[in-house]
Design a protein around this motif. Sequence first.
Motif, PDB file in Angstrom:
ATOM      1  N   GLU A   1       0.880  -1.497  -0.060  1.00  0.00           N
ATOM      2  CA  GLU A   1       0.053  -0.012  -0.008  1.00  0.00           C
ATOM      3  C   GLU A   1       0.640   1.289   0.173  1.00  0.00           C
ATOM      4  OE1 GLU A   1      -3.723   2.127   2.500  1.00  0.00           O
ATOM      5  OE2 GLU A   1      -2.815   0.059   3.198  1.00  0.00           O
ATOM      6  N   GLU A   2       2.016   1.184   0.560  1.00  0.00           N
ATOM      7  CA  GLU A   2       2.847   2.383   0.711  1.00  0.00           C
ATOM      8  C   GLU A   2       3.459   2.673  -0.673  1.00  0.00           C
ATOM      9  OE1 GLU A   2       3.147  -0.050   2.750  1.00  0.00           O
ATOM     10  OE2 GLU A   2       2.613   0.659   4.799  1.00  0.00           O
ATOM     11  N   ARG A   3       3.959   1.648  -1.401  1.00  0.00           N
ATOM     12  CA  ARG A   3       4.446   1.945  -2.749  1.00  0.00           C
ATOM     13  C   ARG A   3       3.270   2.522  -3.699  1.00  0.00           C
ATOM     14  NH1 ARG A   3       8.108  -2.606  -5.304  1.00  0.00           N
ATOM     15  NH2 ARG A   3       8.530  -0.998  -6.825  1.00  0.00           N
ATOM     16  N   LEU A   4       2.096   2.091  -3.674  1.00  0.00           N
ATOM     17  CA  LEU A   4       0.875   2.341  -4.556  1.00  0.00           C
ATOM     18  C   LEU A   4       0.563   4.140  -4.047  1.00  0.00           C
ATOM     19  CD1 LEU A   4      -1.351   1.927  -6.324  1.00  0.00           C
ATOM     20  CD2 LEU A   4      -2.738   1.228  -4.360  1.00  0.00           C
ATOM     21  N   GLU A   5       0.665   4.218  -2.711  1.00  0.00           N
ATOM     22  CA  GLU A   5       0.304   5.794  -2.445  1.00  0.00           C
ATOM     23  C   GLU A   5       1.510   6.659  -2.960  1.00  0.00           C
ATOM     24  OE1 GLU A   5      -1.628   7.197  -0.414  1.00  0.00           O
ATOM     25  OE2 GLU A   5      -2.939   5.427   0.251  1.00  0.00           O
ATOM     26  N   GLN A   6       2.718   6.176  -3.007  1.00  0.00           N
ATOM     27  CA  GLN A   6       3.623   6.918  -3.736  1.00  0.00           C
ATOM     28  C   GLN A   6       3.712   7.245  -4.907  1.00  0.00           C
ATOM     29  OE1 GLN A   6       7.694   5.254  -2.459  1.00  0.00           O
ATOM     30  NE2 GLN A   6       7.404   5.605  -0.243  1.00  0.00           N
TER      31      GLN A   6
ATOM     32  N   LEU B   1      -0.519  12.365  -9.252  1.00  0.00           N
ATOM     33  CA  LEU B   1      -1.457  13.360  -8.917  1.00  0.00           C
ATOM     34  C   LEU B   1      -0.659  14.712  -9.057  1.00  0.00           C
ATOM     35  CD1 LEU B   1      -3.698  12.084  -6.110  1.00  0.00           C
ATOM     36  CD2 LEU B   1      -4.310  12.329  -8.552  1.00  0.00           C
ATOM     37  N   GLU B   2       0.759  14.683  -8.563  1.00  0.00           N
ATOM     38  CA  GLU B   2       1.315  15.915  -8.810  1.00  0.00           C
ATOM     39  C   GLU B   2       1.616  16.386 -10.325  1.00  0.00           C
ATOM     40  OE1 GLU B   2       4.862  15.186  -6.421  1.00  0.00           O
ATOM     41  OE2 GLU B   2       4.043  15.530  -4.445  1.00  0.00           O
ATOM     42  N   ALA B   3       1.810  15.238 -10.804  1.00  0.00           N
ATOM     43  CA  ALA B   3       2.270  15.614 -12.364  1.00  0.00           C
ATOM     44  C   ALA B   3       0.983  15.969 -12.899  1.00  0.00           C
ATOM     45  CB  ALA B   3       2.585  14.301 -13.023  1.00  0.00           C
ATOM     46  N   SER B   4      -0.146  15.612 -12.461  1.00  0.00           N
ATOM     47  CA  SER B   4      -1.757  15.843 -13.063  1.00  0.00           C
ATOM     48  C   SER B   4      -1.849  17.137 -12.759  1.00  0.00           C
ATOM     49  CB  SER B   4      -2.657  14.822 -12.613  1.00  0.00           C
ATOM     50  OG  SER B   4      -4.025  15.235 -13.132  1.00  0.00           O
ATOM     51  N   ASN B   5      -1.546  17.537 -11.636  1.00  0.00           N
ATOM     52  CA  ASN B   5      -1.716  19.046 -11.354  1.00  0.00           C
ATOM     53  C   ASN B   5      -0.899  19.978 -12.387  1.00  0.00           C
ATOM     54  OD1 ASN B   5      -3.500  18.500  -9.105  1.00  0.00           O
ATOM     55  ND2 ASN B   5      -1.734  18.543  -7.723  1.00  0.00           N
ATOM     56  N   TYR B   6       0.166  19.603 -12.934  1.00  0.00           N
ATOM     57  CA  TYR B   6       0.851  20.515 -14.039  1.00  0.00           C
ATOM     58  C   TYR B   6       0.534  20.214 -15.292  1.00  0.00           C
ATOM     59  CZ  TYR B   6       4.169  22.083 -10.270  1.00  0.00           C
ATOM     60  OH  TYR B   6       4.769  22.595  -8.975  1.00  0.00           O
ATOM     61  N   GLY B   7      -0.643  19.431 -15.516  1.00  0.00           N
ATOM     62  CA  GLY B   7      -1.216  19.010 -16.790  1.00  0.00           C
ATOM     63  C   GLY B   7      -0.415  17.989 -17.588  1.00  0.00           C
ATOM     64  N   VAL B   8       0.339  17.196 -16.782  1.00  0.00           N
ATOM     65  CA  VAL B   8       1.201  16.097 -17.400  1.00  0.00           C
ATOM     66  C   VAL B   8       0.274  14.651 -16.784  1.00  0.00           C
ATOM     67  CG1 VAL B   8       3.144  14.806 -17.466  1.00  0.00           C
ATOM     68  CG2 VAL B   8       3.213  17.284 -17.274  1.00  0.00           C
TER      69      VAL B   8
END
Length: 335
Positions: free
Chosen positions: A72-77, A83-90
């Motif tokens: 679960e930890e690796r999936l969270e990472q 999600l961080e990349a999606s916030n920049y449009g990637v």
Amino acid sequence: MLQSLASNSCVRLIQTHKSTWYFVSLVVGYLLYLIFGAVVFSSVELPYEDLLRQELRNIKKQFLQENDCLSEERLEQFLKKALEASNYGVSILNNASANWNWDFTSALFFASTVLSTTGYGHTAPLSDGGKAFCIIYSVIGIPFTLLFLTAVVQRIMVFSTRRPITYIHIHWGLSKPLVAIVHATVLGMLAVSCFFLIPAAIFSALEENWNFLESFYFCFISLSTIGLGDYVPGEAANQKFRELYKVGITVYLILGLIVMLVVLETFCELQQLKQLRKMFYLKKEKPVDRLAILEHDQLSFTTVSNSGTTQSQDKSQTFVSVPTLASPNDDPMIQ
């Protein structure tokens, strides 16, 4: 007796500070409207958010059960990075890898949203240099855009509002306030039809996942410069003529913003709205310098008038004090 005096004093106080009371009521009304919106949005959207959270938890739990080798930890990472990349449009999806956010047409669309303060937020600068340039570009570009829009709207208003109203008022003999109201209504209906209804129908046809309500919602959010960014056209993976489509959307946003400003300025010039605005404004007071000049002029005028009166009195006294001759022999010239 005391009650009547108190009531008269209260009425006199309210009438003396009428604009202040109107302004206080305006502030209270705005706060109540803000609270009303928060209550409605919370009551409508909170259940949907809860359902979406539960759905995501179930999907995540099912995925971990089907893939025992993944913790679960690796999936969270992984999800956090995605999600961080999606916030920049990637996006990491295969069907979205063909779309670039910083080609020329996409960058042109981004620049138009920055200068118009729409700011969808679907694309943001990734590098420190890009962020620094965005700040400098906005500091110069936003006032430049305001100057550009003001100049354009001022020229359009002459031909779209002022001259037609004056022409109808003079040649048809109709009341100017009535003509202005009818003209503003017609102009508003034309703007809604040409920049909301028709584009919404076009967007609903071009965008696969958009219905008419979502397309109309995008048009309103964009032209009102709210720019939430939940709906951005031209981001589909199989979008045809994407570059030309982005340029067309940029032109639509600029023209639509100009038209909205023209309509808004037309409504603001109505006499009824001018009187309504004056209720909440402070009364204009004469500047101190102007009062000093007026007092100085009044003092100078008083001094001049007083000196003129004194001179006239002296002249009158001079002419009155001429001695009367008893006989011709009394005249010194004859003697």
